[in-house]
Scaffold this motif. Structure first.
Motif, PDB file in Angstrom:
ATOM      1  N   ARG A 110       2.262   3.753  -0.197  1.00  0.00           N
ATOM      2  CA  ARG A 110       3.182   3.301  -0.992  1.00  0.00           C
ATOM      3  C   ARG A 110       4.455   3.352  -0.351  1.00  0.00           C
ATOM      4  O   ARG A 110       4.996   4.303   0.112  1.00  0.00           O
ATOM      5  CB  ARG A 110       3.122   4.229  -2.032  1.00  0.00           C
ATOM      6  CG  ARG A 110       3.652   3.807  -3.323  1.00  0.00           C
ATOM      7  CD  ARG A 110       3.101   3.362  -4.214  1.00  0.00           C
ATOM      8  NE  ARG A 110       2.128   2.684  -4.379  1.00  0.00           N
ATOM      9  CZ  ARG A 110       2.067   1.663  -4.313  1.00  0.00           C
ATOM     10  NH1 ARG A 110       2.785   1.253  -4.016  1.00  0.00           N
ATOM     11  NH2 ARG A 110       1.320   1.032  -4.565  1.00  0.00           N
ATOM     12  N   TRP A 111       4.513   3.058  -0.295  1.00  0.00           N
ATOM     13  CA  TRP A 111       5.641   2.271   0.128  1.00  0.00           C
ATOM     14  C   TRP A 111       6.659   2.343  -0.976  1.00  0.00           C
ATOM     15  O   TRP A 111       6.347   2.371  -2.131  1.00  0.00           O
ATOM     16  CB  TRP A 111       5.209   0.848   0.402  1.00  0.00           C
ATOM     17  CG  TRP A 111       4.510   0.207  -0.708  1.00  0.00           C
ATOM     18  CD1 TRP A 111       4.998  -0.732  -1.536  1.00  0.00           C
ATOM     19  CD2 TRP A 111       3.189   0.428  -1.127  1.00  0.00           C
ATOM     20  NE1 TRP A 111       4.082  -1.118  -2.431  1.00  0.00           N
ATOM     21  CE2 TRP A 111       2.952  -0.404  -2.209  1.00  0.00           C
ATOM     22  CE3 TRP A 111       2.189   1.295  -0.686  1.00  0.00           C
ATOM     23  CZ2 TRP A 111       1.738  -0.437  -2.854  1.00  0.00           C
ATOM     24  CZ3 TRP A 111       0.988   1.262  -1.330  1.00  0.00           C
ATOM     25  CH2 TRP A 111       0.781   0.403  -2.388  1.00  0.00           C
ATOM     26  N   THR A 150       5.693  -6.343  -1.042  1.00  0.00           N
ATOM     27  CA  THR A 150       4.475  -5.636  -0.665  1.00  0.00           C
ATOM     28  C   THR A 150       3.713  -5.092  -1.868  1.00  0.00           C
ATOM     29  O   THR A 150       2.493  -5.227  -1.945  1.00  0.00           O
ATOM     30  CB  THR A 150       4.802  -4.482   0.295  1.00  0.00           C
ATOM     31  OG1 THR A 150       5.817  -3.652  -0.280  1.00  0.00           O
ATOM     32  CG2 THR A 150       5.304  -5.017   1.618  1.00  0.00           C
ATOM     33  N   SER A 163       3.445 -13.453  -5.766  1.00  0.00           N
ATOM     34  CA  SER A 163       4.078 -12.132  -5.691  1.00  0.00           C
ATOM     35  C   SER A 163       5.590 -12.251  -5.756  1.00  0.00           C
ATOM     36  O   SER A 163       6.261 -11.440  -6.414  1.00  0.00           O
ATOM     37  CB  SER A 163       3.660 -11.431  -4.398  1.00  0.00           C
ATOM     38  OG  SER A 163       2.256 -11.255  -4.341  1.00  0.00           O
ATOM     39  N   ARG A 197       5.539  -2.470   6.238  1.00  0.00           N
ATOM     40  CA  ARG A 197       4.769  -2.380   4.998  1.00  0.00           C
ATOM     41  C   ARG A 197       4.291  -3.757   4.535  1.00  0.00           C
ATOM     42  O   ARG A 197       3.229  -3.851   3.915  1.00  0.00           O
ATOM     43  CB  ARG A 197       5.554  -1.664   3.911  1.00  0.00           C
ATOM     44  CG  ARG A 197       6.847  -2.285   3.482  1.00  0.00           C
ATOM     45  CD  ARG A 197       7.546  -1.373   2.491  1.00  0.00           C
ATOM     46  NE  ARG A 197       8.782  -1.960   1.999  1.00  0.00           N
ATOM     47  CZ  ARG A 197       9.564  -1.361   1.118  1.00  0.00           C
ATOM     48  NH1 ARG A 197       9.245  -0.177   0.652  1.00  0.00           N
ATOM     49  NH2 ARG A 197      10.669  -1.939   0.713  1.00  0.00           N
ATOM     50  N   PHE A 210       0.333   2.406   4.757  1.00  0.00           N
ATOM     51  CA  PHE A 210       1.126   2.547   3.538  1.00  0.00           C
ATOM     52  C   PHE A 210       1.453   4.018   3.277  1.00  0.00           C
ATOM     53  O   PHE A 210       2.587   4.375   2.947  1.00  0.00           O
ATOM     54  CB  PHE A 210       0.346   2.018   2.331  1.00  0.00           C
ATOM     55  CG  PHE A 210       0.448   0.540   2.130  1.00  0.00           C
ATOM     56  CD1 PHE A 210       1.640  -0.134   2.304  1.00  0.00           C
ATOM     57  CD2 PHE A 210      -0.663  -0.189   1.743  1.00  0.00           C
ATOM     58  CE1 PHE A 210       1.731  -1.495   2.106  1.00  0.00           C
ATOM     59  CE2 PHE A 210      -0.591  -1.554   1.545  1.00  0.00           C
ATOM     60  CZ  PHE A 210       0.609  -2.209   1.718  1.00  0.00           C
ATOM     61  N   ALA A 216       0.397  -4.664   3.899  1.00  0.00           N
ATOM     62  CA  ALA A 216      -0.143  -5.360   2.730  1.00  0.00           C
ATOM     63  C   ALA A 216      -0.930  -6.594   3.138  1.00  0.00           C
ATOM     64  O   ALA A 216      -2.016  -6.873   2.609  1.00  0.00           O
ATOM     65  CB  ALA A 216       0.995  -5.752   1.781  1.00  0.00           C
ATOM     66  N   THR A 265       0.976  -0.221   0.000  1.00  0.00           N
ATOM     67  CA  THR A 265       0.000   0.000   0.000  1.00  0.00           C
ATOM     68  C   THR A 265       1.291   0.292   0.000  1.00  0.00           C
ATOM     69  O   THR A 265       2.989   0.921   0.133  1.00  0.00           O
ATOM     70  CB  THR A 265       0.130   0.047  -0.252  1.00  0.00           C
ATOM     71  OG1 THR A 265       0.172   0.161   0.061  1.00  0.00           O
ATOM     72  CG2 THR A 265      -1.091  -0.470   0.405  1.00  0.00           C
ATOM     73  N   TYR A 293       0.089  -6.456  -2.941  1.00  0.00           N
ATOM     74  CA  TYR A 293      -1.054  -5.541  -2.912  1.00  0.00           C
ATOM     75  C   TYR A 293      -1.791  -5.525  -4.247  1.00  0.00           C
ATOM     76  O   TYR A 293      -3.025  -5.556  -4.298  1.00  0.00           O
ATOM     77  CB  TYR A 293      -0.570  -4.139  -2.552  1.00  0.00           C
ATOM     78  CG  TYR A 293      -1.678  -3.120  -2.511  1.00  0.00           C
ATOM     79  CD1 TYR A 293      -2.525  -3.030  -1.418  1.00  0.00           C
ATOM     80  CD2 TYR A 293      -1.884  -2.250  -3.578  1.00  0.00           C
ATOM     81  CE1 TYR A 293      -3.544  -2.094  -1.373  1.00  0.00           C
ATOM     82  CE2 TYR A 293      -2.898  -1.316  -3.551  1.00  0.00           C
ATOM     83  CZ  TYR A 293      -3.733  -1.240  -2.446  1.00  0.00           C
ATOM     84  OH  TYR A 293      -4.755  -0.318  -2.423  1.00  0.00           O
TER      85      TYR A 293
END
Length: 409
Positions: free
Chosen positions: A16-17, A332, A371, A58, A107, A62, A14, A336
């Motif tokens: 952002r990271w 992450t 991922s 983070r 995030f 996520a 998220t 996400y």
């Protein structure tokens, strides 16, 4: 309905990271020249340790969003995904996992910290390259994979018009007034707006004073935007997200220099505004009315987020190390972007074939593994190639030399 919740098929969470351009864990920027630091200061503090605590946070953020989408969504969304009411699935756990949607706010806090850190000492060109290569390769990969699931697998998301797909590739679907292919993509617009506005400060040269002024101006804009009646201003300043970004920036200034009353004041104001927007009618963008008895816990969760980033800013987590945290941090963004459509489709098809917690556990492990594969074999090599290409390219508004023309008789 929350923007991180699912809609019915007819209207298909998220940096952002962020991290260093080399793909590693966030690092503290080296100190700038002493002339840049405010006169009253002895100079910035140099911390070169990897911020493994940020990577761990983070990843947890996520994961909380993932479990929110799988376990904690509104009753209607749970019925839509599982085909059964949540009372039959997670009667006790559902209300707790509903707080996973706040992982997005965590995030944004981390993003404000890390973007300020990674931009310090960079030219606008370097900043642009780092942001483009950080976001777009993984985002495009996620769109391709998600689109394949939507168009070639029987999913609960329907079959959106291809125009939506093309608009989403630009990452500008929100200002274009187009639905996101995946509802979690909404967070990318606040990130882009943050990058756009912060790039002005990067262009002028990051200093303590300029960053503090930026935080003040953004805070005022976020406060005025809801009542100003100017849609463009609201679209750019993102009032509900701004306090988290601003607090993250202030925390980084504490980390880089030292805590001051001014910085604590920025954080306190951001904390108050964050709670205001979270607790606003219908929760700002999140419909918390479904969990109205839990509103006191919303205050606690958001406050804990601020305290965790404060602990990092004050150096209390410097002993937290571990390569596994760095690896988790790199997962992450793909986690996400990939978990929602793919994971929900799995739950929709297999939710009645085993115990719900078994299905959730296997699906969660599966999207984490996916991922890792996508990050390792798609995002990383594509981002590195794009970074090399953009770094060797000339960014200029002047036209390139014309091609020589051969005389023909």
């Amino acid at each position: 309905m929350s923007q991180t919740e699912h809609r019915a098929p007819a209207s298909p969470s998220t940096g952002r990271w962020d991290k260093d351009a080399d793909g590693g864990a966030p690092r503290a920027s080296p100190p700038r020249a002493a002339a840049e630091a405010p006169v009253a200061e002895a100079g910035p503090v140099s911390r070169r340790n990897r911020l493994a605590a940020l990577d761990g946070l983070r990843f947890l953020a996520a994961l909380s969003v993932v479990l929110f989408h799988f376990v904690g969504q509104t009753p209607g969304s749970m019925q839509f995904i599982w085909g059964r009411p949540y009372q039959e699935l997670f009667p006790e756990a559902h209300a707790y996992f509903a707080f996973g949607r706040l992982g997005v706010e965590l995030f944004f806090l981390i993003s404000g910290f890390v973007i300020c850190m990674s931009a310090w000492g960079r030219t606008p060109r370097d900043f642009f390259i780092s942001r483009v290569t950080r976001l777009y390769p993984m985002y495009w990969a996620a769109i391709v994979l998600s689109a394949c699931v939507i168009y070639f697998v029987d999913t609960p998301f329907g079959h959106p018009n291809p125009r939506i797909l093309f608009a989403n590739f630009t990452m500008l679907q929100i200002p274009l007034g187009v639905d996101s292919l995946d509802s979690v993509y909404w967070t990318l617009w606040p990130e882009l707006c943050f990058y756009l506005t912060f790039s002005v400060v990067v262009w002028k040269g990051l200093t303590y004073q300029r960053v503090v002024i930026f935080c003040g101006v953004w805070t005022v804009a976020a406060v005025l935007a809801p009542s100003a009646g100017i849609p463009l201003l609201t679209l750019l300043v993102n009032p509900t997200s701004a306090p988290f970004f601003i607090a993250g920036i202030a925390f980084y200034l504490m980390y880089r220099y030292r805590p001051t009353p001014l910085l604590w004041g920025i954080v306190a104001m951001s904390w108050l505004l964050a709670l205001h927007f979270v607790l606003a009618p219908h929760g700002g963008r999140n419909n918390w009315d479904t969990w109205s008895p839990w509103r006191g816990w919303l205050i606690l969760v958001v406050t804990v987020f601020f305290l965790l980033i404060a602990a990092i800013a004050l150096g209390w987590t410097s002993r937290i190390r571990g390569r596994w945290l760095t690896v988790a941090g790199t997962l992450t963004f793909p986690l996400y972007l990939l978990h929602d459509i793919i994971g929900v489709t799995v739950l929709h098809h297999f939710g009645d074939r085993a115990h719900p917690w078994v299905v959730v556990g296997v699906t969660t492990c599966g999207v984490i593994a996916l991922s890792y594969v996508v990050q390792r074999f798609v995002e990383r090599p594509v981002a590195q190639a794009a970074r090399r290409w953009l770094s060797s390219a000339a960014f200029s508004l002047k036209p390139p030399p014309r091609r020589p023309t051969s005389d023909r008789s």
